[in-house]
Design an enzyme around this catalytic site. Structure first.
Site, PDB file in Angstrom:
ATOM      1  N   CYS A  55      -9.491  -9.633  -6.271  1.00 34.14           N
ATOM      2  CA  CYS A  55     -10.347  -8.694  -6.750  1.00 34.14           C
ATOM      3  C   CYS A  55     -10.617  -8.637  -8.135  1.00 34.14           C
ATOM      4  O   CYS A  55     -10.280  -9.427  -8.778  1.00 34.14           O
ATOM      5  CB  CYS A  55      -9.382  -6.686  -6.282  1.00 34.14           C
ATOM      6  N   GLU A 115      -1.131 -10.775  -5.651  1.00 33.33           N
ATOM      7  CA  GLU A 115      -1.441 -11.046  -7.061  1.00 33.33           C
ATOM      8  C   GLU A 115      -1.201 -10.639  -8.297  1.00 33.33           C
ATOM      9  O   GLU A 115      -0.308 -11.455  -8.829  1.00 33.33           O
ATOM     10  CB  GLU A 115      -2.961 -11.677  -7.718  1.00 33.33           C
ATOM     11  N   GLU A 164       0.429  -0.550  -0.319  1.00 30.95           N
ATOM     12  CA  GLU A 164       0.158   0.178  -0.264  1.00 30.95           C
ATOM     13  C   GLU A 164       0.309   1.216   0.194  1.00 30.95           C
ATOM     14  O   GLU A 164       1.792   0.856   0.322  1.00 30.95           O
ATOM     15  CB  GLU A 164      -0.803  -0.409   1.082  1.00 30.95           C
ATOM     16  N   CYS A 203      -7.363  -7.615 -10.458  1.00 29.93           N
ATOM     17  CA  CYS A 203      -6.382  -9.068 -10.604  1.00 29.93           C
ATOM     18  C   CYS A 203      -7.162  -9.751 -11.199  1.00 29.93           C
ATOM     19  O   CYS A 203      -6.172 -10.639 -12.009  1.00 29.93           O
ATOM     20  CB  CYS A 203      -6.381  -9.242  -8.550  1.00 29.93           C
TER      21      CYS A 203
END
Length: 160
Positions: free
Chosen positions: A107, A71, A59, A110
């Site tokens: 997500c 990922e 992050e 990804c």
């Protein structure tokens, strides 16, 4: 301490089970950098060559859009070593110092990235503390059809 190059060379001769990949992803999760969400994710990507590449979420504290999912980090690492064919990716995540999230799935970004960069790949996640997998095509197709039917139901009720 094992260097990255030693790890890659050693991993090329081992046959990995789904549980092995989950455990590698758990270890990778501990290295994640998540100062904003405190939600750490680790990924273990198995290439057809037999090499496992790890990734963690990273992050960016000042601009959230610059953050990277585990990922994609694993896939980019594999690509930087010349890999282009993949078998499976294990994804594990959870709050720091807590048990793994048993509902974690990649997500949408990804999933699209995996479709584009990995083609037909198995996604391995934890369900009831056991490794379970689903091919990306089955996962995406299932999500698409569920969304399609939800939209059609809403449309049907609005038009009625």
């Amino acid at each position: 301490m094992v260097t990255l190059e030693q790890f890659i060379l050693e991993s090329a001769v081992k046959i990995y089970t789904n549980e092995d990949l989950i455990n590698i992803a758990k270890n990778a999760k501990n290295k994640a950098y998540a100062p904003i969400s405190n939600y750490k994710v680790g990924a273990a990507l198995l290439a057809k060559s037999g090499t496992v590449y790890i990734g963690t979420n990273v992050e960016e504290p000042s601009i959230m859009n610059l953050s990277n999912c585990a990922e994609r980090v694993a896939i980019q690492s594999a690509y930087s070593y010349g890999e282009r064919e993949f078998v499976a990716i294990a994804v594990v995540g959870g709050k720091e110092n807590c048990e793994e999230d048993l509902t974690l799935m990649p997500c949408g970004v990804c999933l699209q990235y995996m479709l584009d960069m990995c083609k037909d790949i198995d996604i391995i996640s934890l369900k009831l503390f056991r490794a379970q997998f689903l091919t990306i095509f089955r996962f995406v197709r299932g999500q698409f059809f569920r969304l399609f039917f939800e939209v059609m139901l809403v449309y049907f009720f609005i038009e009625s």
